[in-house]
Design a protein around this motif. Structure first.
Motif, PDB file in Angstrom:
ATOM      1  N   UNK B 226      -1.387 -71.425  65.036  1.00 20.08           N
ATOM      2  CA  UNK B 226      -1.590 -72.619  64.787  1.00 20.08           C
ATOM      3  C   UNK B 226      -3.245 -72.817  64.380  1.00 20.08           C
ATOM      4  N   UNK B 227      -4.243 -71.973  65.335  1.00 17.98           N
ATOM      5  CA  UNK B 227      -5.626 -72.188  65.075  1.00 17.98           C
ATOM      6  C   UNK B 227      -6.118 -71.612  63.683  1.00 17.98           C
ATOM      7  N   UNK B 228      -5.495 -70.439  63.343  1.00 22.93           N
ATOM      8  CA  UNK B 228      -5.780 -69.856  62.254  1.00 22.93           C
ATOM      9  C   UNK B 228      -5.290 -70.526  60.945  1.00 22.93           C
ATOM     10  N   UNK B 229      -4.304 -71.321  61.117  1.00 26.17           N
ATOM     11  CA  UNK B 229      -3.776 -72.159  59.916  1.00 26.17           C
ATOM     12  C   UNK B 229      -4.786 -73.408  59.695  1.00 26.17           C
ATOM     13  N   UNK B 230      -5.399 -74.093  60.981  1.00 27.28           N
ATOM     14  CA  UNK B 230      -6.240 -75.034  60.791  1.00 27.28           C
ATOM     15  C   UNK B 230      -7.426 -74.708  60.037  1.00 27.28           C
ATOM     16  N   UNK B 231      -7.821 -73.467  60.118  1.00 25.78           N
ATOM     17  CA  UNK B 231      -9.184 -72.835  59.728  1.00 25.78           C
ATOM     18  C   UNK B 231      -8.745 -72.636  58.162  1.00 25.78           C
ATOM     19  N   UNK B 232      -7.734 -72.065  57.991  1.00 21.00           N
ATOM     20  CA  UNK B 232      -7.484 -71.988  56.342  1.00 21.00           C
ATOM     21  C   UNK B 232      -7.388 -73.258  55.712  1.00 21.00           C
ATOM     22  N   UNK B 233      -6.649 -74.459  56.375  1.00 25.37           N
ATOM     23  CA  UNK B 233      -6.541 -75.513  55.615  1.00 25.37           C
ATOM     24  C   UNK B 233      -7.904 -76.310  55.589  1.00 25.37           C
ATOM     25  N   UNK B 259      12.424 -63.662  76.357  1.00 23.66           N
ATOM     26  CA  UNK B 259      12.553 -65.035  76.469  1.00 23.66           C
ATOM     27  C   UNK B 259      12.614 -65.617  74.918  1.00 23.66           C
ATOM     28  N   UNK B 260      12.555 -64.852  74.086  1.00 29.74           N
ATOM     29  CA  UNK B 260      12.498 -65.262  72.504  1.00 29.74           C
ATOM     30  C   UNK B 260      11.189 -65.773  72.160  1.00 29.74           C
ATOM     31  N   UNK B 261      10.155 -65.604  72.852  1.00 32.32           N
ATOM     32  CA  UNK B 261       9.005 -66.374  72.185  1.00 32.32           C
ATOM     33  C   UNK B 261       8.109 -65.533  71.521  1.00 32.32           C
ATOM     34  N   UNK B 262       7.280 -66.104  70.485  1.00 33.96           N
ATOM     35  CA  UNK B 262       6.505 -65.430  69.621  1.00 33.96           C
ATOM     36  C   UNK B 262       5.127 -65.393  70.334  1.00 33.96           C
ATOM     37  N   UNK B 263       4.272 -64.311  70.642  1.00 35.71           N
ATOM     38  CA  UNK B 263       3.119 -64.317  71.387  1.00 35.71           C
ATOM     39  C   UNK B 263       1.813 -65.075  70.566  1.00 35.71           C
ATOM     40  N   UNK B 264       2.228 -65.166  68.990  1.00 38.07           N
ATOM     41  CA  UNK B 264       1.303 -65.694  68.005  1.00 38.07           C
ATOM     42  C   UNK B 264       1.267 -67.075  68.261  1.00 38.07           C
ATOM     43  N   UNK B 265       2.206 -67.662  68.957  1.00 39.08           N
ATOM     44  CA  UNK B 265       2.148 -69.179  69.146  1.00 39.08           C
ATOM     45  C   UNK B 265       2.070 -69.471  70.609  1.00 39.08           C
ATOM     46  N   UNK B 313       0.878 -62.649  57.126  1.00 36.18           N
ATOM     47  CA  UNK B 313       0.981 -61.820  57.880  1.00 36.18           C
ATOM     48  C   UNK B 313       1.424 -60.338  57.380  1.00 36.18           C
ATOM     49  N   UNK B 314       0.595 -59.140  57.315  1.00 34.21           N
ATOM     50  CA  UNK B 314       1.093 -58.155  56.866  1.00 34.21           C
ATOM     51  C   UNK B 314       1.848 -57.302  57.830  1.00 34.21           C
ATOM     52  N   UNK B 315       3.036 -56.835  57.841  1.00 33.28           N
ATOM     53  CA  UNK B 315       3.809 -56.283  58.810  1.00 33.28           C
ATOM     54  C   UNK B 315       3.402 -54.632  58.613  1.00 33.28           C
ATOM     55  N   UNK B 316       3.806 -54.018  59.914  1.00 28.77           N
ATOM     56  CA  UNK B 316       3.379 -52.569  59.953  1.00 28.77           C
ATOM     57  C   UNK B 316       4.056 -51.718  58.665  1.00 28.77           C
ATOM     58  N   UNK B 317       5.261 -52.270  58.255  1.00 33.28           N
ATOM     59  CA  UNK B 317       5.947 -51.359  57.177  1.00 33.28           C
ATOM     60  C   UNK B 317       5.251 -52.057  55.610  1.00 33.28           C
ATOM     61  N   UNK B 318       4.597 -52.840  55.666  1.00 37.07           N
ATOM     62  CA  UNK B 318       3.742 -53.072  54.394  1.00 37.07           C
ATOM     63  C   UNK B 318       4.331 -54.204  53.899  1.00 37.07           C
ATOM     64  N   UNK B 319       5.184 -55.048  54.598  1.00 33.50           N
ATOM     65  CA  UNK B 319       5.617 -56.109  54.070  1.00 33.50           C
ATOM     66  C   UNK B 319       4.635 -57.423  54.299  1.00 33.50           C
ATOM     67  N   UNK B 320       4.936 -58.500  53.582  1.00 34.28           N
ATOM     68  CA  UNK B 320       3.988 -59.749  53.944  1.00 34.28           C
ATOM     69  C   UNK B 320       4.865 -61.020  54.299  1.00 34.28           C
ATOM     70  N   UNK B 321       4.513 -61.848  55.249  1.00 35.29           N
ATOM     71  CA  UNK B 321       5.023 -62.939  55.279  1.00 35.29           C
ATOM     72  C   UNK B 321       3.993 -63.976  55.902  1.00 35.29           C
ATOM     73  N   UNK B 322       4.680 -65.250  55.396  1.00 33.24           N
ATOM     74  CA  UNK B 322       3.720 -66.454  56.041  1.00 33.24           C
ATOM     75  C   UNK B 322       3.698 -66.660  57.110  1.00 33.24           C
ATOM     76  N   UNK B 323       2.473 -67.115  57.937  1.00 28.06           N
ATOM     77  CA  UNK B 323       2.511 -67.474  59.494  1.00 28.06           C
ATOM     78  C   UNK B 323       2.209 -68.988  59.392  1.00 28.06           C
ATOM     79  N   UNK B 324       3.219 -69.823  59.666  1.00 30.41           N
ATOM     80  CA  UNK B 324       2.837 -71.274  59.585  1.00 30.41           C
ATOM     81  C   UNK B 324       2.324 -71.523  61.041  1.00 30.41           C
ATOM     82  N   UNK B 325       1.779 -72.812  60.705  1.00 22.34           N
ATOM     83  CA  UNK B 325       1.227 -73.570  62.188  1.00 22.34           C
ATOM     84  C   UNK B 325       2.504 -73.948  63.032  1.00 22.34           C
ATOM     85  N   UNK B 326       2.467 -74.181  64.404  1.00 20.38           N
ATOM     86  CA  UNK B 326       3.559 -74.529  65.105  1.00 20.38           C
ATOM     87  C   UNK B 326       4.024 -75.626  64.565  1.00 20.38           C
TER      88      UNK B 326
END
Lengths: 335, 335
Positions: B226-233, B259-265, B313-326
């Protein structure tokens, strides 16, 4: 906002929080620093500064003469101004119960914004928490204010001196009786109304015109009796108050008598005590009378060498009795 | 205090309030301005100032690594420091539920006092409300902080620039996972602990040594994502984060996976993001590594011209995905 109730999401810090902040708070409190939405606000002020904080938990949140929003601005603006300072900036922290009607929150925010504009202060940063149903009763608001101290030396409770005049800016007990009667669902023949108001403009006129005001204090929780006892304890002076001079409206007097309450212990939210050398008393009263918030200002007594640390009430028949500080809790959630 | 529970009387503004203030708050927070007990504190500060407020409603009020008292000091000290400022003074507003064990309140106040001493800030004024049982869950605390801005220009989310390095001062998710697991009564093989800490001393070393830090932000509620998305916006930059570089401890990683949680959030309470020109990145990391709060600091990515306003977010295998705000609310009452 499109939702009709405040959801937990609005306090998440994520996308929903952002929407609440931009659509409700930024739109209403609108000023360049708040709009920047950093973790902290950047403000320009130079010392000495007065800083004060208050949390507002009043129940009900809407009452005749105000609401928790305007009260939260007035209360903190007044506390800053009592140090002989010009309040400039406020922060606000909302703690909201999940499910609060959005219309209530909007009404509170609009009222805060109007109160801030009228007081001439800017709400520069804030924080919103939404807690699950039952973890807080509807909404609590904290405000913290800051401003530059104009008076030199600044008024302070310990500066009261024997011989000083004791003035009050208006009638006593209005806020406390109003909130209590609303809570209890009581209606009086002549309705009562909270005196909630920002006193900073009137106080600034006083501290600019009069070189040495010894004490300024607003008799909020605990009422006049508690505030004056704090002053006598800190200054070591005595205080003699003439009961016949105390300004209390007829509706407040009869409402208190009906409920068994003493108006001297009821909270006020738009009044102040002013203690100053006798020679400036009339000038101060003239300034107050020229302001709509000081119409009913009057002298109610003076500071004495006798009875150091105590407050004595002289009854209309000439008897005297000690007026003590509030002992228990008369009215929780009055502000 | 002789009573074992907090009574409504303690919030009355009268004699009982006075006792609570003098025997508990003044004794622990002890400083000349607080001890004066005026409605407002007089403080000496000049120049551009940073001011921030936060209300703390964390549940449970005690957790491994901290409690609501230390958290309320750290949170606000950190927010002030993120503007490149040196926090100096705090106000605190307590809202306490009638019946709270006095021992809990004392433990919280002692913890706040220790946190303030360690951070080098003074608690100069405060307010206490006690509300009837059920009107608030145990205790909520608001703190507001102020300090002088040292950095010129001050760091701000909108100052991120393409080519800047993105550093994080340590591991992610510790606070959020700790509070949640306590609340749910979960125990992990390797216990987790909140990272709650005052970052101001380390931040001051950075802003004093490095001439132009573009952004400082603490990834609290809503986490890193969430914090990094505020900065990019706000800056209009893109951001590329390498997932393999994100510092997350094994216990947090496995607890989150359980627990099915994402530590990035998940919320952090003792970490900061630092965005600055590439040429200063190593110097900043060296300063962080020399401080106990920055041992695990590392570079996790950088700001880009590509994908303006987005975080990739660039994954260890080289894929890329968007990391959204909470989007929704993952964890109410996390701070």
């Amino acid at each position: 906002m499109s939702e009709t109730k405040v959801l937990l999401d609005y306090g998440s810090g994520g996308r929903a929080s952002q929407r609440l902040v931009s659509e409700l708070f930024v739109r209403n409190f609108d000023n360049p620093e708040l709009n920047r939405l950093n973790d902290a606000a950047r403000i320009e002020l130079s010392g000495p500064l007065a800083m004060s904080t208050d949390s507002f938990t009043v129940d009900p949140i809407f009452f005749p003469g105000g609401d928790i929003g305007s009260l939260s601005v007035h209360g903190t603006v007044n506390d800053v101004a009592m140090l002989g300072a010009e309040p400039k900036y406020l922060t606000c922290g909302f703690i909201i119960e999940e499910g609060l009607p959005m219309a209530d929150l909007e009404r509170i925010v609009v009222s805060m914004a109007a109160a801030a504009r009228h007081a001439g202060v800017e709400i520069v940063t804030g924080d919103t928490k939404v807690v699950p149903k039952g973890a807080v009763d509807k909404i609590f608001i904290n405000t913290t204010g800051i401003g530059s101290i104009i008076a030199d030396p600044a008024p302070s409770a310990d500066r009261a001196r024997p011989g000083d005049a004791l003035l009050i800016s208006g009638t006593l007990g209005d806020h406390g009786l109003t909130v209590l009667s609303q809570r209890e669902g009581l209606e009086f023949e002549v309705p009562v109304k909270s005196d909630s108001a920002a006193l900073n403009h009137l106080l600034l006129k006083l501290v600019r015109a009069i070189p040495d005001i010894h004490v300024l204090r607003d008799p909020t929780r605990g009422g006049l009796a508690t505030t004056i006892n704090e002053i006598t304890e800190k200054s070591g002076c005595g205080c003699l108050i003439e009961e016949a001079l105390l300004p209390i409206t007829d509706p407040v007097r009869s409402g208190c008598s009906f409920l068994g309450l003493d108006p001297l212990y009821l909270a006020n939210e738009g009044k102040f005590l002013c203690i100053l050398p006798e020679e400036y008393a009339q000038q101060a009263l003239d300034i107050m009378h020229a302001d709509e918030l000081g119409h009913d200002a009057c002298r109610i007594g003076g500071m004495t060498e006798d009875n150091p640390g105590k407050t004595v009430l002289q009854t209309p028949l000439g008897g005297k009795r000690l007026m003590n500080m509030l002992e228990g809790e008369q009215l929780p959630r009055i502000c």
